[in-house]
Design an enzyme around this catalytic site. Structure first.
Site, short mmCIF file in Angstrom:
data_model
loop_
_atom_site.label_atom_id
_atom_site.label_comp_id
_atom_site.label_asym_id
_atom_site.label_seq_id
_atom_site.Cartn_x
_atom_site.Cartn_y
_atom_site.Cartn_z
N HIS A 114 -17.39 -69.64 -64.76
CA HIS A 114 -18.17 -69.47 -63.73
C HIS A 114 -19.32 -70.17 -63.49
O HIS A 114 -19.71 -70.73 -62.27
CB HIS A 114 -18.41 -67.92 -63.51
CG HIS A 114 -19.12 -67.60 -62.21
ND1 HIS A 114 -18.63 -67.83 -61.13
CD2 HIS A 114 -20.59 -67.64 -61.82
CE1 HIS A 114 -19.34 -67.54 -59.95
NE2 HIS A 114 -20.62 -67.44 -60.61
N TYR A 156 -21.40 -73.13 -60.27
CA TYR A 156 -22.72 -73.36 -59.90
C TYR A 156 -23.13 -74.70 -60.50
O TYR A 156 -24.14 -75.32 -59.86
CB TYR A 156 -23.60 -72.26 -60.51
CG TYR A 156 -23.63 -71.01 -59.61
CD1 TYR A 156 -24.30 -71.07 -58.39
CD2 TYR A 156 -22.42 -70.12 -59.75
CE1 TYR A 156 -24.09 -70.15 -57.61
CE2 TYR A 156 -22.37 -69.30 -58.89
CZ TYR A 156 -22.84 -69.22 -57.54
OH TYR A 156 -22.72 -68.06 -56.62
N HIS A 186 -9.67 -70.39 -51.71
CA HIS A 186 -10.68 -70.38 -51.89
C HIS A 186 -11.40 -71.27 -52.47
O HIS A 186 -12.41 -71.95 -51.61
CB HIS A 186 -10.95 -68.84 -52.58
CG HIS A 186 -12.39 -68.79 -53.11
ND1 HIS A 186 -13.48 -68.74 -52.00
CD2 HIS A 186 -12.87 -69.14 -54.38
CE1 HIS A 186 -14.70 -68.52 -52.93
NE2 HIS A 186 -14.02 -69.00 -54.18
N PHE A 187 -10.98 -71.90 -53.48
CA PHE A 187 -11.92 -73.02 -53.81
C PHE A 187 -11.55 -74.31 -53.37
O PHE A 187 -12.44 -75.18 -53.75
CB PHE A 187 -11.90 -72.86 -55.47
CG PHE A 187 -10.49 -73.11 -56.16
CD1 PHE A 187 -9.77 -74.38 -56.18
CD2 PHE A 187 -9.93 -72.10 -57.18
CE1 PHE A 187 -8.58 -74.38 -56.64
CE2 PHE A 187 -8.72 -72.23 -57.49
CZ PHE A 187 -7.81 -73.41 -57.40
N HIS A 188 -10.74 -74.51 -52.47
CA HIS A 188 -10.49 -75.67 -51.72
C HIS A 188 -11.55 -75.70 -50.48
O HIS A 188 -11.99 -76.73 -50.27
CB HIS A 188 -9.25 -75.94 -51.29
CG HIS A 188 -8.14 -76.66 -52.40
ND1 HIS A 188 -7.52 -75.73 -53.24
CD2 HIS A 188 -7.99 -77.78 -52.71
CE1 HIS A 188 -6.85 -76.35 -53.96
NE2 HIS A 188 -7.09 -77.94 -53.63
N ARG A 241 -0.12 -68.47 -57.15
CA ARG A 241 -0.61 -69.78 -57.25
C ARG A 241 0.26 -70.36 -58.44
O ARG A 241 0.87 -69.66 -59.09
CB ARG A 241 -1.99 -69.93 -57.51
CG ARG A 241 -2.37 -69.34 -58.99
CD ARG A 241 -3.98 -69.33 -59.02
NE ARG A 241 -4.49 -70.48 -59.56
CZ ARG A 241 -5.65 -70.36 -59.98
NH1 ARG A 241 -6.45 -69.36 -60.26
NH2 ARG A 241 -6.22 -71.71 -60.38
N ARG A 242 0.02 -71.59 -58.84
CA ARG A 242 0.51 -72.51 -60.01
C ARG A 242 1.90 -72.31 -60.19
O ARG A 242 2.46 -71.78 -61.33
CB ARG A 242 0.03 -71.88 -61.27
CG ARG A 242 -1.71 -72.18 -61.09
CD ARG A 242 -2.41 -71.73 -62.46
NE ARG A 242 -3.67 -72.27 -62.79
CZ ARG A 242 -4.43 -72.24 -63.58
NH1 ARG A 242 -4.19 -71.08 -64.48
NH2 ARG A 242 -5.54 -72.95 -63.82
C1 HEM Z 1 -5.93 -84.47 -51.20
C2 HEM Z 1 -6.48 -83.42 -51.56
C3 HEM Z 1 -6.14 -82.19 -52.12
C4 HEM Z 1 -4.78 -81.65 -52.29
C5 HEM Z 1 -3.66 -82.17 -51.25
C6 HEM Z 1 -4.77 -80.65 -52.94
C7 HEM Z 1 -3.73 -79.79 -53.23
C8 HEM Z 1 -3.69 -78.81 -54.31
C9 HEM Z 1 -2.52 -77.79 -54.38
C10 HEM Z 1 -1.23 -77.57 -53.60
C11 HEM Z 1 -2.95 -76.97 -55.51
C12 HEM Z 1 -2.02 -75.78 -55.99
C13 HEM Z 1 -0.93 -75.93 -56.61
C14 HEM Z 1 -0.42 -74.53 -57.20
O1 HEM Z 1 -1.07 -73.58 -57.48
O2 HEM Z 1 0.78 -74.57 -57.68
C15 HEM Z 1 -4.23 -77.31 -55.93
C16 HEM Z 1 -4.81 -76.83 -56.80
C17 HEM Z 1 -6.29 -77.17 -57.21
N1 HEM Z 1 -6.99 -78.01 -56.66
FE1 HEM Z 1 -6.41 -79.19 -55.22
N2 HEM Z 1 -6.01 -80.50 -53.30
C18 HEM Z 1 -6.97 -81.62 -52.91
C19 HEM Z 1 -8.02 -81.65 -53.20
C20 HEM Z 1 -8.94 -81.18 -54.30
C21 HEM Z 1 -10.12 -81.52 -54.62
C22 HEM Z 1 -11.13 -82.53 -53.96
C23 HEM Z 1 -10.84 -80.53 -55.57
C24 HEM Z 1 -12.07 -80.27 -56.25
C25 HEM Z 1 -12.91 -81.15 -56.17
C26 HEM Z 1 -9.49 -79.64 -56.05
C27 HEM Z 1 -9.29 -78.78 -56.96
C28 HEM Z 1 -8.14 -77.96 -57.54
C29 HEM Z 1 -8.18 -77.21 -58.49
C30 HEM Z 1 -9.24 -76.83 -59.35
C31 HEM Z 1 -6.93 -76.44 -58.51
C32 HEM Z 1 -6.04 -75.44 -59.42
C33 HEM Z 1 -5.47 -76.13 -60.54
C34 HEM Z 1 -4.66 -74.86 -61.21
O3 HEM Z 1 -4.44 -73.86 -60.65
O4 HEM Z 1 -4.61 -75.23 -62.52
N3 HEM Z 1 -8.42 -80.04 -55.20
N4 HEM Z 1 -4.55 -78.57 -55.25
CU CU Z 2 -16.78 -66.91 -60.67
#
Ligand code: HEM
Ligand code: CU
Length: 552
Positions: A227, A231, A378-380, A443-444
């Site tokens: 968490h 921050y 949310h975190f996007h 998710r995932r």
């Molecule tokens: C081109 C831009 C981006 C695309 C297309 C994208 C797409 C995605 C998608 C589809 C997932 C979920 C997949 C799933 O749960 O099966 C994901 C997970 C995630 N994304 Fe992105 N994202 C983008 C940019 C970013 C950026 C800029 C960040 C952070 C600075 C970010 C952080 C994360 C994180 C932390 C997860 C979670 C991974 C997990 O569940 O282990 N993403 N993203």
């Molecule tokens: Cu938190």
């Protein structure tokens, strides 16, 4: 950009190289992470099948680590070092300069090692590396190096700050530097959890020196860090909002004391709250979850203080320029200046993002959204938009400042376009994620029809919108990376470091805000209250440990 170029000094170009190195690694991570992100949306919507035996979870792990950990941490260190160098004497001390390069070397060695492990399929454990999923020990060693490197860089900031204070007795420390120190103090305390998890639990277990792992303990240590990690992303964005934006819009910082107080509150309340990520875990009693949720909601206070102070700056600035009425200030904002526009869009999107966070942190509502794509949506919004857009906005002046170049009108325009692309892409991708999450889509997960299940079939159109949004976002990534390289070749010149000053009418900053011993003690005390008993329970409980699983 700005004509107001009196009384400023040039940035030290030797320190500038350090800043550029960090920013470059950050954007390389964004590029590779962006490719993974795009592919994820394509796979989920059934548009592409991954070739060459690449696994979905390999990609997702790479995406999470490169985006949430590498992009952010490198950017933050580069940005904070720039401000520390500029405001604390105009130059880093030789020893601090060396510490920072040493930190960079450690972090980069760790990143390369960790990413190689992920991309060769030896660490498909996602960026949360939850046990009992098991990765190669070298992945965990990479993580450890990354953390230690960030510590060394943090110590450099403390060193410079201490030196400045000693040589400027009785003077108020610059706000930017104060905030950087709080950010790294928080990071220092928070990363102890993940360091303990990696060194004491994960590394011995993945080498096979011990048979089993205490899963509950490892997750708790992770979220003790996880968490505050958010921050750690946010506080540098707040530095831009509090200190940089007022200068760019031609206004003043509403209150120096309020800004410092809100950072101290973030230090106090961002750590003892990890259980709000573990609300669905059976092994933690509801009392401790409740206590930590209450502490979580305390973060609302500094968040609203920040919102108040920003809008006060906007409004007072507007009135000073003759704007009238409730929203008259909107008209006098420099909308065409990307240094303002990109972070402002980040702030704006932080409003729905924060509201979603309150939903996640509430036990009952969390039961509805837990582990669904809502959370990813949310975190996007938070890290991938509010924070990322703010960082992008910083880049447009930071790179010119530290390399002795100027932000050209053309680059400024490309920046505005990039910001709009990002917002549009995220509207579709994050919007679809939020909605389909409410319908229960987890998710995932890679592509699956759940054996032709009708409910799951209804999720498909949303996945298509996610892929459309993802494609637009990816164009945004490409444009941003282009912009970074173009900024590094911009014409030589002098660009101002936009550093705000407090309003003359503001109250003087009380001295107790600089009382580090008090704030660190209070922070430790809150952590002890929130964690001692549940941690003791986990360590002494007789539940069997788990052996490792390598599923992908
Ligand atoms: C081109 C831009 C981006 C695309 C297309 C994208 C797409 C995605 C998608 C589809 C997932 C979920 C997949 C799933 O749960 O099966 C994901 C997970 C995630 N994304 Fe992105 N994202 C983008 C940019 C970013 C950026 C800029 C960040 C952070 C600075 C970010 C952080 C994360 C994180 C932390 C997860 C979670 C991974 C997990 O569940 O282990 N993403 N993203
Ligand atoms: Cu938190």
């Amino acid at each position: 950009m700005d004509l107001n170029r009196t009384n400023h000094h040039r940035f030290d170009l030797k320190d500038g190289k350090l800043v550029v190195a960090h920013i470059l690694v950050a954007f390389i991570a964004l590029l590779i992470g962006g490719i993974a992100g795009l592919l994820q949306t394509m796979v989920k919507s059934g548009t592409v099948k991954l070739p060459y035996g690449i696994g979905y979870y390999e990609l997702l792990t790479a995406h999470g680590i490169l985006m949430a950990i590498v992009f952010t941490t490198y950017f933050i260190i580069g940005f904070l070092y720039s401000g520390v160098s500029y405001t604390l004497g105009g130059k880093l001390l030789p020893i601090v300069h060396r510490m920072s390069w040493l930190g960079f070397a450690f972090m980069t060695a760790g990143t390369v090692l960790g990413v190689i492990m992920v991309l060769t399929g030896k660490a498909s454990v996602l960026y949360t590396f939850y046990a009992p999923l098991k990765a190669s020990p070298y992945f965990y060693i990479g993580l450890a190096l990354l953390v230690v490197g960030s510590w060394i860089s943090g110590w450099g900031i403390f060193w410079q700050y201490k030196y400045w204070k000693q040589t400027h007795q009785g003077k108020l420390t610059p706000l930017f530097a104060f905030m950087s120190v709080v950010t790294f103090l928080m990071w220092q305390i928070a990363t102890i959890g993940v360091a303990a998890e990696v060194l004491i639990q994960l590394i011995p277990w993945s080498f096979g020196w011990v048979e089993t792992i205490n899963v509950m303990l490892s997750r708790t240590l992770f979220w003790y860090f996880g968490h505050p990690l958010v921050y750690f992303w946010l506080m540098p964005a707040y530095i831009c909002w509090y200190v940089i934006i007022p200068k760019i819009i031609g206004g003043k910082i509403y209150s120096d004391a309020l800004a410092r107080l809100s950072f101290i509150l973030l230090l106090l309340f961002s750590i003892p709250v990890g259980f709000h990520h573990q609300l669905m875990e059976p092994g933690i009693s509801s009392f401790w979850k409740y206590l930590q949720v209450v502490l979580t909601f305390m973060v609302v206070i500094p968040s609203l203080m920040t919102a108040f102070s920003l809008f006060a700056t906007f409004e007072l600035n507007g009135r000073a320029k003759g704007a009238k009425g409730l929203f008259g200030w909107v008209k006098v904002m420099p909308w065409k200046d990307v240094r303002f526009f990109a972070p402002f869009m980040g702030m704006l999107i932080f409003i729905p993002a924060g509201a979603g966070g309150l939903i996640n942190a509430s036990n009952q509502m969390n039961a509805v959204v837990h582990n669904t794509l809502w959370v990813t949506g949310h975190f996007h919004l938070t890290v991938a938009t509010s924070v990322a857009l703010t960082f992008f906005g910083i880049t447009y002046w930071l790179l010119p400042v530290v390399t002795g170049r100027v932000l050209t009108p053309r680059m400024n325009k490309l920046g505005i376009i990039q910001t709009i692309i990002w917002c549009v892409g995220m509207f579709f991708m994050s919007g679809a994620m939020h909605l389909v999450g409410l319908f229960g889509a987890p998710r995932r997960t890679a592509f699956t029809t759940y054996e032709g299940n009708a409910d799951a079939a209804a999720w498909m159109p949303y996945y298509v919108f996610m892929a459309i949004g993802g494609t637009v976002l990816f164009i945004g990534v490409l444009l941003m990376v282009y912009n970074v390289f173009a900024l590094l070749r911009a014409p030589k010149g002098v660009e101002e470091y936009p550093l705000g000053e407090a309003m003359e009418s503001a109250e003087a900053t009380p001295a107790y805000l600089d009382h580090w011993r008090l704030w660190i003690s209070l922070s430790v005390l809150l952590i002890l209250v929130a964690y001692t008993i549940p941690l003791m329970d986990m360590i002494t409980s007789t539940t069997p440990g788990s052996k490792g699983f390598i599923t992908w």
